[in-house]
Design an enzyme around this catalytic site. Structure first.
Site, PDB file in Angstrom:
ATOM      1  CG  ASP A 157      -2.300   0.584   0.894  1.00  0.00           C
ATOM      2  OD1 ASP A 157      -2.329   1.758   0.486  1.00  0.00           O
ATOM      3  OD2 ASP A 157      -3.340  -0.083   1.070  1.00  0.00           O
ATOM      4  CG  HIS A 196      -5.314   3.795   0.674  1.00  0.00           C
ATOM      5  ND1 HIS A 196      -4.889   2.531   0.327  1.00  0.00           N
ATOM      6  CD2 HIS A 196      -6.590   3.893   0.228  1.00  0.00           C
ATOM      7  CE1 HIS A 196      -5.866   1.896  -0.294  1.00  0.00           C
ATOM      8  NE2 HIS A 196      -6.913   2.695  -0.375  1.00  0.00           N
ATOM      9  CB  SER A 412      -9.190   0.575  -0.416  1.00  0.00           C
ATOM     10  OG  SER A 412      -8.570   0.892  -1.626  1.00  0.00           O
TER      11      SER A 412
END
Length: 492
Positions: A157, A196, A412
């Site tokens: 990520d 994220h 996600s």
């Protein structure tokens, strides 16, 4: 799935601030009748009810208060009385009470209702906000295994804030790296400037340590493999580096909440795109051959990946040009054979309005949040709460002490739930092959039938404008694959 870059679709969104929990202790009444070992209990107050009388109510039921989290209506108590639950639930304002690990056991029946107040629950301070964990019966699964330290999950990520209090206990520094240059480099502090990666990592493996939330697999090790740069681009060299690193560092599971840039769909009739597809596919297959389970998000474009006629996203690092595509075009990593593809659901177990899907690409569904179609008293903003770097902006932020959390939605957020379940499966069944793990997850998923097509009429495909159409039956369909992942059934 991050979109990933500047064109984020239904993704990075956060939550209103919540004050830190306040612990209150009390002394056990002398006449409390003990019928066994002292057991921990979670006492849930009704929404809006005051916990001011908790110490008195718990004492009257024969217990002692360990902590009161008034802001979320949760009280932790201990008692040796066999009738504690029935006694304390009679108190004013109390909704339910349940024994917690290690003493409680609840095997359940494999169904998901997400609203059963008598179900096993986590005792983490913010766990009442984790509808997503209840939807997949993660707390019940933890009664069987919270995950083994022998299992290593790599989160490919935008990085990982390994100083976060809920991630630090499970962080594996030796197997973490920065692959954004295409060559492994040390993963430095402050590496996740996007947020994220820290969010997806928390869903996988936030520790059960009395702080904040609890991940799907709260006892496994988590490695950060920085694959996306600070702008959220996951370029081919980084993707290849990340999978090669995973293959050679004993990674059991990788989570991939992205599509590999710059091409949303790599069309194999174009030499450059074919080369990218081939290189990335080889790296992924090599990791799989070394025993790595690969889990990936479907995407946030409401696209049917099996019936997509246009790609309006690519190349996303310059100026996207709408182009016609065929079945010779595919997305990395979700379209690579053997990758577990994950679509997103909301609190009502319906596909999220934004989630992409496809009969051959979706293996299972998992909670990703839905802020439009699935907002309820249990999921007041529809989104998923997880860990977040303290210094980054978040619209819907929650804090507990020095720890920061953020509400986001997207496929996600769905993919790491499945990566966490894969880690639990490997904890319960050491040595299981990637194909067997995939089969186990699919076979134990809760089947979901296609919903009313009219529900998604206002959300056509972002890329080709087609309406969303669910194809298939309850056993397997294009929205949910085999169904919504079920952590408890998977570890049983």
């Amino acid at each position: 799935m991050i979109r990933h870059s500047r064109k984020a679709t239904a993704a990075l969104i956060g939550a209103a601030a919540l004050a830190a929990a306040t612990a209150i202790t009390a002394t056990a009444p002398v006449n409390a009748a003990s019928t066994g070992a002292d057991t921990s209990y979670l006492v849930l107050y009704r929404s809006g009810a005051s916990t001011a009388g908790a110490a008195k109510a718990v004492a009257a039921a024969g217990g002692t208060v360990v902590a009161t989290y008034a802001q979320i209506g949760v009280v932790i108590a201990r008692s040796g009385r066999s009738d504690f639950v029935s006694a304390v639930t009679a108190a004013n304002g109390v909704q339910a009470a349940a024994a917690t690990r290690p003493y409680a056991t609840s095997l359940g029946d494999g169904t998901q209702d997400g609203a059963d107040s008598s179900a096993v629950v986590s005792t983490e301070p913010l766990s009442s906000l984790q509808w997503d964990m209840r939807n997949i019966q993660a707390p019940e699964a933890h009664q069987i295994t919270p995950g083994s330290r022998d299992v290593l999950v790599a989160d490919l990520d935008t990085g990982l804030d390994f100083t976060h209090p809920d991630l630090a206990p499970n962080y594996d520094a030796a197997n973490s790296t920065d692959c954004t240059s295409g060559v492994p480099a040390p993963l430095l502090a402050g590496n996740d400037k996007n947020g994220h990666g820290t969010h997806t990592a928390g869903t996988i493996a936030a520790a059960a340590n009395g702080i904040g939330i609890e991940g799907v697999a709260p006892n496994v090790r988590i490695a950060g493999v920085k694959t996306g740069n600070d702008d959220g681009f996951f370029f081919p060299e980084a993707v290849v580096c990340a999978f090669m690193w995973s293959a050679t560092h004993g990674v059991d599971v990788t989570n991939n909440s992205y599509f590999a840039d710059p091409w949303y769909m790599n069309c194999k009739n174009d030499p450059a795109q074919r080369a990218i597809w081939t290189a990335e596919s080889r790296a992924i297959k090599f990791a799989q051959s070394q025993g790595t389970v690969v889990v990936a998000a479907e995407g946030n474009f409401s696209d049917d990946l099996n019936h997509l006629g246009q790609d309006a996203q690519s190349p996303d690092d310059t100026t996207p040009v709408t182009r016609d595509i065929t079945n010779a075009c595919a997305s990395v990593p979700v379209d690579v054979p053997g990758v577990i593809g994950v679509s997103a659901t909301g609190v009502l177990h319906l596909k999220s309005f934004y989630s992409s899907y496809g009969s051959s690409t979706v293996d299972v569904a998992a909670p990703g949040g839905d802020s439009i179609l699935q907002v309820t008293p249990e999921a007041t903003n529809g989104r998923v709460l997880s860990t977040y770097p303290a210094g980054l902006p978040c619209t819907r932020k929650v804090t507990q002490g020095a720890a920061t959390y953020c509400y986001l939605q997207g496929t996600s957020m769905a993919s790491p739930h499945v990566a966490g379940v894969a880690a639990l499966v490997l904890s319960a069944h050491p040595g299981m092959s990637p194909r067997a793990v995939e089969a186990k997850i699919q076979q134990t998923a809760t089947p979901l039938a296609c919903p009313d097509a009219g529900l998604y009429a206002a959300f056509p495909s972002v890329n080709d404008g087609d309406p969303q159409v669910c194809r298939g039956g309850t056993g397997h369909n294009s929205f949910y694959g085999a169904g919504e992942v079920n952590a408890l059934a998977a570890v049983q």
